[in-house]
Design an enzyme around this catalytic site. Structure first.
Site, PDB file in Angstrom:
ATOM      1  N   ASP A  72       0.877  -1.165   0.000  1.00  0.00           N
ATOM      2  CA  ASP A  72       0.000   0.000   0.000  1.00  0.00           C
ATOM      3  C   ASP A  72       0.916   1.217   0.000  1.00  0.00           C
ATOM      4  OD1 ASP A  72      -2.059   1.775  -0.043  1.00  0.00           O
ATOM      5  OD2 ASP A  72      -3.165   0.896   1.638  1.00  0.00           O
TER       6      ASP A  72
HETATM    7  C1  BGC Z   1      -4.991   3.334  -0.144  1.00  0.00           C
HETATM    8  C2  BGC Z   1      -5.001   2.290  -1.242  1.00  0.00           C
HETATM    9  C3  BGC Z   1      -4.796   2.955  -2.575  1.00  0.00           C
HETATM   10  C4  BGC Z   1      -3.477   3.693  -2.544  1.00  0.00           C
HETATM   11  C5  BGC Z   1      -3.131   4.405  -3.837  1.00  0.00           C
HETATM   12  C6  BGC Z   1      -3.786   4.247  -0.218  1.00  0.00           C
HETATM   13  O1  BGC Z   1      -3.986   5.371   0.568  1.00  0.00           O
HETATM   14  O2  BGC Z   1      -5.040   2.702   1.112  1.00  0.00           O
HETATM   15  O3  BGC Z   1      -6.217   1.568  -1.207  1.00  0.00           O
HETATM   16  O4  BGC Z   1      -4.853   2.018  -3.600  1.00  0.00           O
HETATM   17  O5  BGC Z   1      -3.545   4.692  -1.527  1.00  0.00           O
HETATM   18  O6  BGC Z   1      -3.903   5.528  -4.034  1.00  0.00           O
END
Ligand code: BGC
Length: 745
Positions: free
Chosen positions: A236
């Site tokens: 993540d």
């Molecule tokens: C989120 C993810 C997301 C990623 C990219 C993170 O803050 O938890 O679900 O895919 O950002 O934007």
């Protein structure tokens, strides 16, 4: 073919320097991984997200480029998809998402999100599917297959135990082994083994003291060794906290929200660590291999590359699929006196003295016109269009009725200036307060008087309108100030004094139809007074059309709640045990007994039960047959769990006067067991469409896993001999037929 890849991949790896390898293992743009151009290896283009392909960002800034060509189809949220209880809708949704991602030139779509809805206040529940692991499994598998048919990788997230947003980067989670295996892992396991997902995203939080990005127990032991996963693990954004530890864990690609790409743990620090002998080259090679393997599967490399699908976005087919899912996702919670649907006669013009008189249709509540697509966090979407309920109603009724809108409630401004900084840029800062921007800031305190005044005026205006109208439709609920990434809700109450407004409307006109657009449950203290309540999750760009069609009876509702709606938040076990929304560590003390598994055990009546959802017609269930198959209870190896154990069939008849669909739900109770089992658990379901008077046999198979529990002694799912009860109905609290079987082996 598989071996072909592996040989090719070995050759490529042998030809790469450590610098080139490291380049492939981290972001060199906010959504792009590094390439090795000279050797013909492309980077990966990734994009959020679960509700459609997110707008285009520059490589190194969170300020969107503002292109004129990145508007896309805004898709139903996973809560809405799950509320259809129709795996075909999940597949069609996946297909649309995959095609649009490919159409936008993406390789990996950062979806679906499948964390279990453990507590109704989790800010990201709207992005997730269900409180029930079986329902998650049945929806996520077709969705992933749909996505990947477009030569795009699904990226199932967030692995694992990301069940709250409060302090999501640092909170440490503890869960007992049985609960982990029975509740929190099955969706991911099915994504890997049944759907063959090409990628998976690790969660932000810690599990048993170790961040999920570097968690060997989760990544190396469970995911790779036990489940045999050979796809890519993507971090993540900003969830990696170390070089050596993470390199040793089976996490392949480090992505983050900051633009110091060369300083990422898997950039220069990784090269140095390998050179110093702190990280083994074979660990690096394994990661490169996982990424290359995914590239071959996506036809980004290899002989098939010329045949890679091109994808497309904003097609009429996509819009139709979205409308179908939206229609099936609406849940009719209550409908006394058949207040719904609003029939043609009720809105038809009446003879007047000269010209005919138009009916006055009052639409009250901000969610009638609110556009939701652009909010929620990384699930935000730049929608090609979004039909609001108000627009849906107006376009449906046309010029022969008078549709009058009143906002009814006031939404105070947020503290943050959305233009000053993109939330994601600062998303790694430690979030201490659960909702610091929604609380009583100084600025808001100053606004309080104005807010109260505005509220009073809006309420009075709405009540006046309600008194003078022939039909009153309230459209309230939540928005992405509440259903949002990064924060959990403080409580389950409707914001903006909506309860007061609803009470006043019901008093002004007891036939007020109460409807909601929202992503997670709310308390409804006035629910005994309201005759009709219609629930709509964020259902995508066609929400307003689908909503209107259900309201006016053009479509018969067939959605069912994929989660329990407790009467009050204080009824939840996570409120009682205090193990939700804590900042440092959270222990899932309730074990498997949360959601309906808890309410049924303690005999607590939720406002609306898991699986609940009404129709404009009625269905009769009879002739429940349960046939025990030869494989029932025979579990010698893991694969035996997937074998069909019991065939359940029931006759369903549409006994009303309109066509409609019913979701037949099969719950299983293990009534004789050495460990405590839930009162009953969902283990099969089927959705059936019936014309008036029509009868169909609905057949469902329950496999051995559906009878099993996780035995901590033998570390395996086991089926114990003895009595099992099978319950079939159209909601967890509306069981029509039950029967028992005895397993001797
Ligand atoms: C989120 C993810 C997301 C990623 C990219 C993170 O803050 O938890 O679900 O895919 O950002 O934007």
């Amino acid at each position: 073919m598989q071996n072909n890849y592996e040989e090719q991949i070995s050759k490529i790896i042998a030809d790469l320097t450590i610098e080139e390898k490291a380049n492939m293992l981290h972001g060199i743009g906010l959504f792009t991984s590094g390439d090795v151009k000279e050797k013909g290896i492309p980077g990966l283009e990734t994009s959020d997200g679960p509700m459609g392909v997110r707008n285009q960002f520059p490589m190194d800034s969170w300020f969107p480029i503002n292109l004129s060509d990145d508007f896309v189809s805004y898709m139903p949220s996973n809560s809405a998809v799950s509320a259809t209880w129709n795996p075909d809708c999940a597949y069609a949704g996946g297909k649309t998402l995959g095609e649009e991602a490919r159409g936008r030139g993406k390789d990996v779509i950062l979806a679906p999100g499948i964390n279990i809805k453990r507590d109704p206040l989790c800010g990201r529940n709207f992005e997730y599917m269900s409180e029930d692991p079986y329902l998650v499994e049945e929806m996520v598998v077709p969705m992933i297959k749909g996505i990947q048919e477009a030569d795009v990788a699904a990226c199932v997230k967030h692995f694992a135990l990301n069940n709250q947003e409060t302090n999501r980067l640092w909170v440490d989670t503890y869960v007992d082994e049985r609960t982990l295996r029975e509740i929190y892992l099955p969706g991911f396991k099915a994504a890997v083994q049944k759907a063959g997902t090409y990628s998976l995203m690790n969660a932000y939080n810690k599990f048993e003291g170790v961040h999920c990005s570097a968690n060997k127990r989760l990544l190396n032991e469970i995911l790779r060794e036990e489940w045999g996963y050979d796809g890519t693990v993507i971090s993540d954004w900003g969830s990696v906290h170390s070089t050596k530890e993470t390199a040793e864990a089976s996490m392949d690609l480090e992505m983050s929200v900051t633009v110091n790409f060369d300083e990422y743990f898997f950039a220069k620090p990784l090269v140095e660590a390998v050179k110093k002998g702190e990280v083994k080259m074979e660990d690096v090679d394994a990661k490169v291999r996982n990424i290359l393997r995914m590239m071959y599967r996506l036809k980004m490399l290899g002989p098939e590359a010329a045949n890679r699908k091109a994808g497309s976005y904003n097609t009429p087919e996509h819009q139709q699929a979205i409308r179908k899912a939206a229609r099936e996702s609406l849940v009719l919670l209550k409908n006394e006196d058949n207040l719904l649907p609003i029939t043609k006669e009720r809105v038809a013009m009446e003879a007047g003295e000269r010209a005919p008189k138009k009916k006055r249709i009052a639409v009250i509540g901000r969610n009638a016109e609110h556009q939701h697509a652009g909010g929620g966090g990384s699930a935000e979407i730049k929608a090609l269009y979004e039909i609001s309920p108000l627009m849906g109603i107006k376009t449906y009724l046309g010029g022969n009725a008078e549709v009058l809108y009143a906002p009814g409630y006031f939404i105070p401004g947020k503290k943050e200036d959305v233009n000053a900084v993109n939330w994601q840029e600062t998303s790694l800062e430690r979030q201490i307060s659960r909702r610091d921007f929604m609380g009583e800031t100084e600025e808001q305190q100053k606004q309080r008087e104005e807010v109260m005044k505005a509220r009073k005026e809006l309420l009075e205006e709405a009540v006046e309108l309600a008194k003078s109208a022939d039909e009153v439709i309230f459209v309230g609920g939540l928005n992405h100030d509440y259903d949002v990434e990064g924060w959990d809700r403080d409580n389950m109450k409707l914001p903006y004094a909506q309860d007061e407004l609803i009470e006043a409307l019901l008093e002004a006109n007891p036939n007020t139809i109460v409807t909601f657009v929202a992503g997670s449950p709310v308390e409804m203290p006035w629910r005994d007074k309201a005759k009709a309540i219609l629930w709509c999750y964020y259902a995508g760009m066609e929400t307003g059309h689908a909503f209107t069609e259900v309201l006016f009876g053009k479509v018969n509702p067939s959605g069912k709640l994929p989660e329990s709606f407790p009467a009050e938040y204080t009824d939840t076990i996570t409120y009682k045990n205090g193990e939700f929304g804590k900042e440092d560590s959270v222990t899932y003390k309730e074990g498997i007994f949360y959601g309906y598994r808890y309410y049924e055990k303690e005999d607590i009546k939720p406002a609306f039960a898991f699986g609940h959802g009404l129709s404009y017609t009625t269905f009769a269930f009879d002739d429940l047959q349960v046939e025990v198959l030869p494989q029932a209870g025979v579990v010698n190896e893991e694969a035996d769990l997937e074998k069909a154990a019991v065939k359940v069939s029931v006759k369903v008849t549409n006994t009303g006067s309109v066509a409609g669909a019913e979701v037949v739900q099969c719950y299983v109770s293990d009534t004789e067991c050495s460990v405590q089992r839930p009162v009953k658990e969902l283990k099969a379901f089927g959705k059936v469409f019936l014309e008036p008077g029509e009868t169909k046999d609905v057949e469902m198979l329950v496999n051995n896993r559906g009878l099993a529990f996780y035995d901590v002694e033998t570390k395996a799912f086991v089926v114990e001999a003895g009595e099992f009860a099978f319950h079939v109905g159209n909601s967890s609290d509306m069981i029509m037929e039950s029967t028992k079987i005895f397993l001797t082996k």
